[in-house]
Design a protein around this motif. Sequence first.
Motif, PDB file in Angstrom:
ATOM      1  N   GLY A  15       7.207 -11.936  10.150  1.00  0.00           N
ATOM      2  CA  GLY A  15       5.942 -11.829   9.434  1.00  0.00           C
ATOM      3  C   GLY A  15       5.413 -13.205   9.085  1.00  0.00           C
ATOM      4  O   GLY A  15       6.133 -14.199   9.103  1.00  0.00           O
ATOM      5  N   GLU A  16       4.111 -13.223   8.789  1.00  0.00           N
ATOM      6  CA  GLU A  16       3.450 -14.470   8.433  1.00  0.00           C
ATOM      7  C   GLU A  16       2.808 -14.354   7.058  1.00  0.00           C
ATOM      8  O   GLU A  16       2.379 -13.275   6.633  1.00  0.00           O
ATOM      9  N   VAL A  17       2.703 -15.501   6.393  1.00  0.00           N
ATOM     10  CA  VAL A  17       2.018 -15.628   5.116  1.00  0.00           C
ATOM     11  C   VAL A  17       0.876 -16.611   5.354  1.00  0.00           C
ATOM     12  O   VAL A  17       1.118 -17.773   5.669  1.00  0.00           O
ATOM     13  N   LEU A  47      -0.578 -11.305   4.001  1.00  0.00           N
ATOM     14  CA  LEU A  47       0.612 -11.058   4.813  1.00  0.00           C
ATOM     15  C   LEU A  47       0.110 -10.536   6.149  1.00  0.00           C
ATOM     16  O   LEU A  47      -0.758  -9.667   6.189  1.00  0.00           O
ATOM     17  N   ILE A  73       3.173  -8.553  10.877  1.00  0.00           N
ATOM     18  CA  ILE A  73       4.484  -8.037  10.486  1.00  0.00           C
ATOM     19  C   ILE A  73       4.985  -7.100  11.575  1.00  0.00           C
ATOM     20  O   ILE A  73       4.289  -6.168  11.970  1.00  0.00           O
ATOM     21  N   VAL A  82       8.728  -6.810   3.860  1.00  0.00           N
ATOM     22  CA  VAL A  82       7.556  -6.985   2.995  1.00  0.00           C
ATOM     23  C   VAL A  82       7.984  -7.552   1.639  1.00  0.00           C
ATOM     24  O   VAL A  82       7.361  -8.487   1.122  1.00  0.00           O
ATOM     25  N   LEU A 108       8.713 -11.212   2.158  1.00  0.00           N
ATOM     26  CA  LEU A 108       7.501 -12.005   2.364  1.00  0.00           C
ATOM     27  C   LEU A 108       6.709 -12.177   1.073  1.00  0.00           C
ATOM     28  O   LEU A 108       6.009 -13.182   0.890  1.00  0.00           O
ATOM     29  N   LEU A 109       6.809 -11.208   0.170  1.00  0.00           N
ATOM     30  CA  LEU A 109       6.112 -11.336  -1.104  1.00  0.00           C
ATOM     31  C   LEU A 109       6.649 -12.509  -1.923  1.00  0.00           C
ATOM     32  O   LEU A 109       5.910 -13.083  -2.727  1.00  0.00           O
ATOM     33  N   ALA A 151       4.742 -15.531  -0.763  1.00  0.00           N
ATOM     34  CA  ALA A 151       3.320 -15.249  -1.007  1.00  0.00           C
ATOM     35  C   ALA A 151       2.992 -15.413  -2.483  1.00  0.00           C
ATOM     36  O   ALA A 151       2.008 -16.058  -2.850  1.00  0.00           O
ATOM     37  N   VAL A 179      -3.031 -11.222  -3.252  1.00  0.00           N
ATOM     38  CA  VAL A 179      -2.270 -11.062  -2.015  1.00  0.00           C
ATOM     39  C   VAL A 179      -2.790  -9.807  -1.325  1.00  0.00           C
ATOM     40  O   VAL A 179      -2.846  -8.741  -1.945  1.00  0.00           O
ATOM     41  N   LEU A 205      -3.192  -7.567   2.664  1.00  0.00           N
ATOM     42  CA  LEU A 205      -2.750  -7.353   4.030  1.00  0.00           C
ATOM     43  C   LEU A 205      -3.660  -6.314   4.648  1.00  0.00           C
ATOM     44  O   LEU A 205      -4.440  -5.669   3.966  1.00  0.00           O
ATOM     45  N   TYR A 262       4.286  -0.569   2.546  1.00  0.00           N
ATOM     46  CA  TYR A 262       3.418  -1.384   1.707  1.00  0.00           C
ATOM     47  C   TYR A 262       3.220  -0.726   0.334  1.00  0.00           C
ATOM     48  O   TYR A 262       3.289  -1.402  -0.694  1.00  0.00           O
TER      49      TYR A 262
END
Length: 168
Positions: free
Chosen positions: A65-67, A78, A81, A97, A100-101, A104, A112, A114, A127
């Motif tokens: 995943g990316e931020v 986010l 994913i 998730v 990743l938070l 983030a 935040v 997505l 989510y």
Amino acid sequence: MELRGFSEGYGGRVASWAVDAKEVALLSGRVEYPFPAELRTTWRTADADIHSYLLFDGERPVGYGEVWLDDVEDEVELARIIVDPEVRGRGIGAELVRALLGPALDAGYAEVFLRVVPENAAAIRAYHQNGFVDVPAGLMEEWNDGQPVPYCWMRYDGEQVDAGELRG
């Protein structure tokens, strides 16, 4: 499970997790299948505001995943994913998730967000389990204007889940 920074040596593996053209498009922006070989080392942007991560189970990567940081909008998104298809359905997505938070929220931005394709019910459940709520319909419609597909946009609601639990 441990979240680690992404390294280019894993690009081919992550690309192979895209099981159809739709998943390739979500990772690369190109609707092709299988993942185009020429993109395997270049599909990730070198943008300094995009931070890429892998979730590891021991030494095996199981999620990516990316931020995305946005100073202008004072928000984080986010994005991209994906979970290894061999371990889908086992709660790895929700764990990714949560992981990743951490970065983030640590970035210190006001919001935040997505986005997810509405038919991805498993991702939407993950989510929701992690404190994301749908943005109001009018805002969703506005944000979808000009998008390649209509997304379900979600915002992290820290009151839904204790952020300390996410980091801990």
